[in-house]
Design a protein around this motif. Sequence first.
Motif, PDB file in Angstrom:
ATOM      1  N   ASP A  15       1.408  11.344 -10.751  1.00 34.17           N
ATOM      2  CA  ASP A  15       1.009  13.031 -10.014  1.00 34.17           C
ATOM      3  C   ASP A  15       1.369  14.379 -10.300  1.00 34.17           C
ATOM      4  O   ASP A  15       0.882  15.174 -10.925  1.00 34.17           O
ATOM      5  N   GLY A  16       3.259  13.413 -10.021  1.00 37.77           N
ATOM      6  CA  GLY A  16       3.904  14.936 -10.158  1.00 37.77           C
ATOM      7  C   GLY A  16       4.525  15.090 -11.454  1.00 37.77           C
ATOM      8  O   GLY A  16       4.900  15.916 -12.321  1.00 37.77           O
ATOM      9  N   ILE A  17       4.444  13.968 -12.075  1.00 33.81           N
ATOM     10  CA  ILE A  17       4.513  13.067 -13.854  1.00 33.81           C
ATOM     11  C   ILE A  17       3.956  14.088 -14.570  1.00 33.81           C
ATOM     12  O   ILE A  17       3.638  14.680 -15.483  1.00 33.81           O
ATOM     13  N   ALA A  18       1.834  13.665 -13.928  1.00 35.54           N
ATOM     14  CA  ALA A  18       1.393  14.880 -14.941  1.00 35.54           C
ATOM     15  C   ALA A  18       1.617  16.379 -14.502  1.00 35.54           C
ATOM     16  O   ALA A  18       1.066  16.622 -15.756  1.00 35.54           O
TER      17      ALA A  18
ATOM     18  N   ASP B 205       0.903  -1.757   0.191  1.00 34.61           N
ATOM     19  CA  ASP B 205      -0.088  -0.128   0.192  1.00 34.61           C
ATOM     20  C   ASP B 205       0.946   1.234   0.405  1.00 34.61           C
ATOM     21  O   ASP B 205       0.746   1.796  -0.311  1.00 34.61           O
ATOM     22  N   GLU B 206       1.515   1.427   0.766  1.00 38.21           N
ATOM     23  CA  GLU B 206       3.000   2.522   0.440  1.00 38.21           C
ATOM     24  C   GLU B 206       3.809   1.866  -1.002  1.00 38.21           C
ATOM     25  O   GLU B 206       3.616   3.587  -0.490  1.00 38.21           O
ATOM     26  N   LEU B 207       4.014   1.057  -1.113  1.00 39.88           N
ATOM     27  CA  LEU B 207       4.206   1.845  -3.183  1.00 39.88           C
ATOM     28  C   LEU B 207       3.360   1.940  -3.745  1.00 39.88           C
ATOM     29  O   LEU B 207       3.919   3.111  -4.153  1.00 39.88           O
ATOM     30  N   ARG B 208       2.004   1.832  -3.618  1.00 39.08           N
ATOM     31  CA  ARG B 208       1.201   2.171  -4.017  1.00 39.08           C
ATOM     32  C   ARG B 208       1.154   3.999  -4.344  1.00 39.08           C
ATOM     33  O   ARG B 208       1.430   4.507  -4.901  1.00 39.08           O
TER      34      ARG B 208
ATOM     35  N   LEU C 282       2.089   9.524  -6.158  1.00 32.41           N
ATOM     36  CA  LEU C 282       2.436  10.506  -6.016  1.00 32.41           C
ATOM     37  C   LEU C 282       3.704  10.843  -7.119  1.00 32.41           C
ATOM     38  O   LEU C 282       3.646  11.903  -7.560  1.00 32.41           O
ATOM     39  N   ALA C 283       4.264  10.035  -7.142  1.00 30.29           N
ATOM     40  CA  ALA C 283       5.069  10.319  -9.030  1.00 30.29           C
ATOM     41  C   ALA C 283       4.345  10.214  -9.777  1.00 30.29           C
ATOM     42  O   ALA C 283       4.379  11.162 -10.942  1.00 30.29           O
TER      43      ALA C 283
END
Length: 100
Positions: free
Chosen positions: A68-71, A57-60, A65-66
Motif C-alpha cells: 500500500d505504501g509503495i502504491a 498472518d502478521e507478515l502478510r 502495508l508495504a
Amino acid sequence: MSKDLQILRLEDDLEQAGKEIKVLQNLVTSLNKDQNNNVKAIDSLTLENNALKLERDELRNVIQLADDGIADINTHWKQKFFVWRETESLLLKELNQSKR
C-alpha cells in the motif's frame, strides 16, 4: 494323574498366568505413557503451528502495508510527473509563442 499333581500343575499355571498378567499390565502402563507423551507432543505441535499461522498472518499484513505504501508513493510520483509534464508543456508553448 493324581489330584495332588493336578493341583501342583494348576498352581504353576496360575503362577505363570499371574506373571503374564503382570507383563501385560506393565505393557499397558508403558503404552499409556507413550500415548500421553504423544498427546503432549501433538498439543505442542498444534501450539507451534498456531503460532506460525499468526506469524504468517502478521507478515502478510506487513507486506500488504508495504504494498500500500509503495502504491501511494507511486501515485504521488505519477501525479508529480504529470504536473511536471503539464508545466513543461505550458512553458514550451509560452516559449514558442514568445519566439514568434
